[in-house]
Design an enzyme around this catalytic site. Structure first.
Site, short mmCIF file in Angstrom:
data_model
loop_
_atom_site.label_atom_id
_atom_site.label_comp_id
_atom_site.label_asym_id
_atom_site.label_seq_id
_atom_site.Cartn_x
_atom_site.Cartn_y
_atom_site.Cartn_z
N ASP A 173 0.82 -1.21 0.00
CA ASP A 173 0.00 0.00 0.00
C ASP A 173 0.86 1.26 0.00
O ASP A 173 2.08 1.22 0.20
CB ASP A 173 -0.91 0.01 1.24
N TYR A 202 6.87 -9.95 6.78
CA TYR A 202 6.75 -8.52 7.08
C TYR A 202 7.29 -8.24 8.48
O TYR A 202 7.18 -9.09 9.39
CB TYR A 202 5.29 -8.08 7.03
#
Length: 247
Positions: free
Chosen positions: A51, A108
Site C-alpha cells: 500500500d 513482514y
C-alpha cells in the site's frame, strides 16, 4: 526471455507498489527507468502489492524481453532511478516463472518507536503507550493456531479465500524499537497492520487474550483495529524455490 528483478524501496513518497492511474508508484518509476535505458517499453508484473507508504527491503517483479541483460546494467538503471528505489539484481528465469504465484512465503516486519525519534518518523510508528511484551507475544502465538483471518482483511477484496498459514508470529525488542515479525504463505489486504493494531490493544491491557481470540473467531473485520499507519510496515522477504525458477 523472462527475468526476475529484485529491488528495495522506501515507500514514503509513493502511492503503493503497482501502477495506478495518475499516481506515483514504484512500478511506474522502474518501468520508466527500463524504458529509458533499453529504449523500449517493458511491462512489469509484481510479486506482492504494498500500500501507499509501505516500504520493502525485498520485493520482486518479473518481465519478458528479448534484450540480453547483464549485471552491469543494474548500475546503469540505479543511476536513473530515484534515490529511494534500488535494484538489487536482475536474473534470468524459466519462461513460466511467476513472481507472484511462485512465491512460497512473504515476511513482514512492523516497527514501533515508544519514544519520539526524529530520524525514524517515516519508518516507525511513534506509539508512546506502556506495552507488555509478554502479553503481545501471547497474542502473537495465539495467531499461529488459526488459519481464517477474515477479521483482519479489509472489505471489498478480490481474494476467493481468507485462509493463511502463518509460520512466524512474534514480537521482539530490537534497538529500542518493538518489532512485530510475521511470515505466511499469503497475506490479505490490510492484514499485517490490523494484526499489529489489534495486538497492541492486548499489550496495553485494553483487550484480554480471550477477547482477542473472539475477534479472530468472529470473522468480522469490524471487530479488529486497523489504525496502524503504513509507514511502520516493511516487506522484508519474498521467498522462492530459486532452483525451480532457474531450471
Amino acid at each position: 526471455m523472462r527475468y526476475f528483478l529484485e529491488l528495495s524501496y522506501k515507500g514514503s513518497h509513493y502511492a503503493g507498489f503497482q501502477v495506478q492511474d495518475n499516481a506515483p508508484t514504484v512500478q511506474l518509476e522502474v518501468e520508466k527507468a527500463l524504458s529509458i535505458f533499453y529504449k523500449q517499453a517493458i511491462k512489469l508484473t509484481g510479486s506482492s502489492r504494498t500500500d501507499s507508504g509501505v516500504h520493502a527491503k525485498q520485493n520482486f517483479f518479473h518481465f519478458d524481453t528479448e534484450v540480453s541483460i547483464v549485471d552491469k546494467h543494474v548500475y546503469n538503471l540505479n543511476a536513473i532511478l530515484p534515490n529511494d528505489i534500488y535494484i538489487r539484481q536482475i536474473f534470468l528465469v524459466n519462461d513460466n516463472s511467476h513472481s507472484r504465484f511462485h512465491a512460497t512465503h512473504r515476511m513482514y516486519h512492523y516497527y514501533i518507536c515508544q519514544h519520539k525519534d526524529v530520524f525514524a518518523q517515516e519508518i516507525c510508528w511513534h506509539y508512546p503507550y506502556l506495552l507488555d511484551l509478554e502479553k503481545l507475544n501471547a497474542a502473537a502465538a495465539l495467531l499461529m493456531q488459526y488459519h481464517d483471518f477474515t477479521s483482519f482483511s479489509k472489505r471489498n477484496t478480490q481474494t476467493h479465500t481468507k485462509l493463511c498459514t502463518l509460520s512466524i508470529s512474534r514480537w521482539e525488542n530490537i534497538e529500542n524499537k518493538l518489532v512485530y515479525k510475521v511470515q505466511s504463505n499469503r497475506f490479505l489486504r490490510g492484514m499485517v497492520r490490523a494484526l499489529v493494531a489489534t495486538q497492541l490493544q492486548v499489550g496495553r491491557g485494553k483487550m484480554s487474550l480471550e477477547d482477542f481470540a473472539a475477534v479472530i473467531e468472529i470473522k468480522n473485520c469490524g471487530k479488529a483495529d486497523f489504525s496502524a499507519p503504513a509507514h511502520g510496515l516493511f516487506l522484508m522477504e519474498v521467498g522462492y524455490k530459486f532452483e525451480d525458477l532457474r531450471g
